[in-house]
Design an enzyme around this catalytic site. Structure first.
Site, PDB file in Angstrom:
ATOM      1  N   GLU A  31     -47.201 -28.061 -23.932  1.00 61.86           N
ATOM      2  CA  GLU A  31     -45.779 -28.396 -24.056  1.00 61.86           C
ATOM      3  C   GLU A  31     -45.450 -29.703 -23.331  1.00 61.86           C
ATOM      4  O   GLU A  31     -46.209 -30.153 -22.480  1.00 61.86           O
ATOM      5  CB  GLU A  31     -44.917 -27.262 -23.495  1.00 61.86           C
ATOM      6  CG  GLU A  31     -45.156 -26.975 -22.018  1.00 61.86           C
ATOM      7  CD  GLU A  31     -44.012 -26.201 -21.359  1.00 61.86           C
ATOM      8  OE1 GLU A  31     -42.859 -26.641 -21.473  1.00 61.86           O
ATOM      9  OE2 GLU A  31     -44.286 -25.171 -20.720  1.00 61.86           O
ATOM     10  N   LYS A  92     -34.266 -30.931 -23.423  1.00 59.33           N
ATOM     11  CA  LYS A  92     -35.145 -29.770 -23.587  1.00 59.33           C
ATOM     12  C   LYS A  92     -34.916 -29.237 -24.994  1.00 59.33           C
ATOM     13  O   LYS A  92     -33.783 -28.934 -25.370  1.00 59.33           O
ATOM     14  CB  LYS A  92     -34.765 -28.729 -22.532  1.00 59.33           C
ATOM     15  CG  LYS A  92     -35.331 -27.335 -22.730  1.00 59.33           C
ATOM     16  CD  LYS A  92     -34.891 -26.425 -21.579  1.00 59.33           C
ATOM     17  CE  LYS A  92     -35.192 -24.965 -21.805  1.00 59.33           C
ATOM     18  NZ  LYS A  92     -34.774 -24.123 -20.672  1.00 59.33           N
ATOM     19  N   VAL A 112     -42.185 -23.942 -24.584  1.00 55.31           N
ATOM     20  CA  VAL A 112     -43.260 -23.110 -25.124  1.00 55.31           C
ATOM     21  C   VAL A 112     -42.943 -22.767 -26.584  1.00 55.31           C
ATOM     22  O   VAL A 112     -43.781 -22.952 -27.477  1.00 55.31           O
ATOM     23  CB  VAL A 112     -43.420 -21.813 -24.284  1.00 55.31           C
ATOM     24  CG1 VAL A 112     -44.398 -20.856 -24.954  1.00 55.31           C
ATOM     25  CG2 VAL A 112     -43.865 -22.149 -22.871  1.00 55.31           C
ATOM     26  N   ASP A 144     -29.599 -12.955 -21.963  1.00 49.78           N
ATOM     27  CA  ASP A 144     -30.452 -14.137 -21.844  1.00 49.78           C
ATOM     28  C   ASP A 144     -31.926 -13.756 -21.945  1.00 49.78           C
ATOM     29  O   ASP A 144     -32.541 -13.274 -20.995  1.00 49.78           O
ATOM     30  CB  ASP A 144     -30.161 -14.850 -20.517  1.00 49.78           C
ATOM     31  CG  ASP A 144     -30.794 -16.233 -20.459  1.00 49.78           C
ATOM     32  OD1 ASP A 144     -31.647 -16.534 -21.310  1.00 49.78           O
ATOM     33  OD2 ASP A 144     -30.426 -17.008 -19.560  1.00 49.78           O
ATOM     34  N   SER A 146     -35.499 -15.500 -23.344  1.00 47.02           N
ATOM     35  CA  SER A 146     -36.035 -16.791 -23.781  1.00 47.02           C
ATOM     36  C   SER A 146     -36.520 -16.742 -25.221  1.00 47.02           C
ATOM     37  O   SER A 146     -37.164 -15.777 -25.647  1.00 47.02           O
ATOM     38  CB  SER A 146     -37.194 -17.198 -22.875  1.00 47.02           C
ATOM     39  OG  SER A 146     -37.799 -18.366 -23.391  1.00 47.02           O
ATOM     40  N   ASP A 148     -38.922 -18.234 -26.149  1.00 47.19           N
ATOM     41  CA  ASP A 148     -40.395 -18.176 -26.085  1.00 47.19           C
ATOM     42  C   ASP A 148     -40.876 -16.812 -26.586  1.00 47.19           C
ATOM     43  O   ASP A 148     -41.837 -16.721 -27.359  1.00 47.19           O
ATOM     44  CB  ASP A 148     -40.904 -18.376 -24.651  1.00 47.19           C
ATOM     45  CG  ASP A 148     -40.652 -19.783 -24.109  1.00 47.19           C
ATOM     46  OD1 ASP A 148     -40.124 -20.621 -24.862  1.00 47.19           O
ATOM     47  OD2 ASP A 148     -40.978 -20.012 -22.925  1.00 47.19           O
ATOM     48  N   LYS A 165     -42.559 -16.566 -14.095  1.00 49.98           N
ATOM     49  CA  LYS A 165     -42.031 -16.539 -12.725  1.00 49.98           C
ATOM     50  C   LYS A 165     -41.147 -15.332 -12.537  1.00 49.98           C
ATOM     51  O   LYS A 165     -40.477 -14.882 -13.471  1.00 49.98           O
ATOM     52  CB  LYS A 165     -41.229 -17.811 -12.471  1.00 49.98           C
ATOM     53  CG  LYS A 165     -42.129 -18.999 -12.284  1.00 49.98           C
ATOM     54  CD  LYS A 165     -41.360 -20.251 -11.982  1.00 49.98           C
ATOM     55  CE  LYS A 165     -42.337 -21.406 -11.829  1.00 49.98           C
ATOM     56  NZ  LYS A 165     -41.696 -22.712 -11.976  1.00 49.98           N
TER      57      LYS A 165
HETATM   58  N1  PSU Z   1     -41.059 -21.298 -16.764  1.00 50.09           N
HETATM   59  C1  PSU Z   1     -41.743 -21.997 -15.859  1.00 50.09           C
HETATM   60  N2  PSU Z   1     -41.825 -23.331 -15.993  1.00 50.09           N
HETATM   61  C2  PSU Z   1     -41.229 -23.978 -17.043  1.00 50.09           C
HETATM   62  C3  PSU Z   1     -40.511 -23.228 -17.998  1.00 50.09           C
HETATM   63  C4  PSU Z   1     -40.453 -21.894 -17.824  1.00 50.09           C
HETATM   64  O1  PSU Z   1     -42.271 -21.435 -14.918  1.00 50.09           O
HETATM   65  O2  PSU Z   1     -41.312 -25.205 -17.129  1.00 50.09           O
HETATM   66  C5  PSU Z   1     -39.902 -23.952 -19.173  1.00 50.09           C
HETATM   67  C6  PSU Z   1     -40.871 -23.898 -20.365  1.00 50.09           C
HETATM   68  O3  PSU Z   1     -40.760 -25.076 -21.123  1.00 50.09           O
HETATM   69  C7  PSU Z   1     -40.358 -22.695 -21.138  1.00 50.09           C
HETATM   70  C8  PSU Z   1     -38.875 -22.865 -20.947  1.00 50.09           C
HETATM   71  O4  PSU Z   1     -40.729 -22.702 -22.500  1.00 50.09           O
HETATM   72  O5  PSU Z   1     -38.721 -23.282 -19.593  1.00 50.09           O
HETATM   73  C9  PSU Z   1     -38.085 -21.581 -21.187  1.00 50.09           C
HETATM   74  O6  PSU Z   1     -36.730 -21.854 -21.048  1.00 50.09           O
HETATM   75  P1  PSU Z   1     -35.628 -20.760 -21.432  1.00 50.09           P
HETATM   76  O7  PSU Z   1     -35.746 -19.696 -20.388  1.00 50.09           O
HETATM   77  O8  PSU Z   1     -34.318 -21.483 -21.378  1.00 50.09           O
HETATM   78  O9  PSU Z   1     -35.968 -20.277 -22.819  1.00 50.09           O
HETATM   79 MN    MN Z   2     -32.217 -18.567 -21.902  1.00 51.26          MN
END
Ligand code: PSU
Ligand code: MN
Length: 314
Positions: A31, A92, A112, A144, A146, A148, A165
């Site tokens: 990514e 992003k 991701v 919320d 993701s 992903d 995390k």
């Molecule tokens: N978690 C991490 N490091 C990151 C991300 C998530 O520990 O850099 C980034 C990645 O690009 C992941 C994105 O795909 O955040 C997910 O964001 P969201 O929760 O808004 O979907």
């Molecule tokens: Mn989100």
């Protein structure tokens, strides 16, 4: 420039990736959101290069994904990495943002989820990221989750990571993956890891210690007719790990201030990560680098093992 067969989204392959795909060499997609939103310049460029090097030391060719000029980059040159790392304000871009950013023609850093979309279009079945997104704590109220996770249910790509995390609800994240039939395999470890912490305190559904067997499991998943993803986790090297109690305390506090400050939506992940980084200072930077490298290296090795799979005896 090559175009994919079933649409007119232009994919631009770097020479190295084009050559690898044409000659059947293993490739691992990466990514770019981690470059633009992870670290300041020039550390981010140096990190991106190190992660690419880790894929190479695993024996595969790295393909860092990004969006620019209405096209999807599949593999970045040195100049591309430098431009993505040094240009301020690159948005992003997750799966749902891709069509818009491609139409507008600007630069976009892929998460991701959106990197998986690109990898699949480019016929790259492997992807590596240190940390994936997941179900957020309090998701029963905020909803919320993701993209992903949703993309794992759609893209036929194997993902190697160090779990997620603990800013997330990792129990609900694993539940989601189970419900959506996404296999989770922990490499040489019993638990689902939590990025810079060795363990999330949750057992991984499966443990496998051998790359060739993991490659076979990946192939079996797809041979069974599944056209979704599969997750392989590798915990951080023990000497670089951060104590999970320390991290948990910081996150609980940051969740409260995030709510007070009205931080939500796609800004929350970065906000919580920054809070942990601030308190753990240099150690989280070291841990970050450590997981980025160890996951990329394992992805390279599994991609190699997958390319070497013998056809099943009939
Ligand atoms: N978690 C991490 N490091 C990151 C991300 C998530 O520990 O850099 C980034 C990645 O690009 C992941 C994105 O795909 O955040 C997910 O964001 P969201 O929760 O808004 O979907
Ligand atoms: Mn989100």
């Amino acid at each position: 420039m090559r175009r994919n067969a079933h649409g007119n989204v232009p994919l631009v392959f770097s020479d190295e990736v084009a050559d690898a795909l044409a000659t059947g060499k293993p490739v691992v997609a990466l990514e770019s959101n981690v470059i633009t939103h992870g670290l300041p310049y020039p550390d981010n460029a140096a990190t991106a290069r190190k992660v690419e090097q880790a894929v190479r030391s695993g024996g595969a060719v790295p393909a860092t994904i990004g969006i620019e000029g209405g096209r999807i980059l599949i593999g970045m040159t040195e100049a591309d990495i430098e431009r993505f790392a040094s240009t301020p304000g690159i948005p992003k871009v997750s799966s749902r943002d891709m069509p818009v950013i491609l139409a507008q023609g600007g630069m976009g850093a892929t998460t991701v989820a959106s990197s998986l979309v690109a990898a699949e279009l480019a016929h790259i079945p492997f992807f590596s990221s240190a940390g994936i997104g997941g179900v957020h704590r309090g998701a029963e109220r905020s909803m919320d989750i993701s993209s992903d996770l949703i993309q794992f249910t759609r893209s036929k790509v194997a993902v190697v990571c160090a779990g997620a995390k603990s800013i997330l609800d990792l129990n609900l994240t694993l539940e989601f993956l189970e419900t959506h039939c996404v296999p989770v395999i922990s490499y040489r470890f019993d638990d689902f890891p939590a990025f810079y912490c060795l363990s999330s305190g949750l057992r991984s559904p499966h443990r496998m210690d051998d790359e060739a067997l993991i490659a076979r499991a990946i192939e079996n998943h797809w041979a069974l007719g599944n056209d979704n993803g599969i997750l392989i986790t590798r915990p951080i090297n023990a000497e670089d790990a951060i104590d999970s109690r320390e991290v948990d305390a910081v996150i609980s506090k940051a969740m409260v201030t995030a709510e007070k400050e009205g931080v939500r939506g796609n800004a929350l992940t970065k906000y919580l990560m920054r809070a942990v980084d601030k308190v753990t200072e240099g150690r989280s930077a070291k841990a970050n680098m450590s997981v980025l490298i160890s996951t990329a290296e394992l992805a390279g090795r599994i991609a190699v093992a997958h390319a070497q799979l013998q056809p099943r005896p009939s």
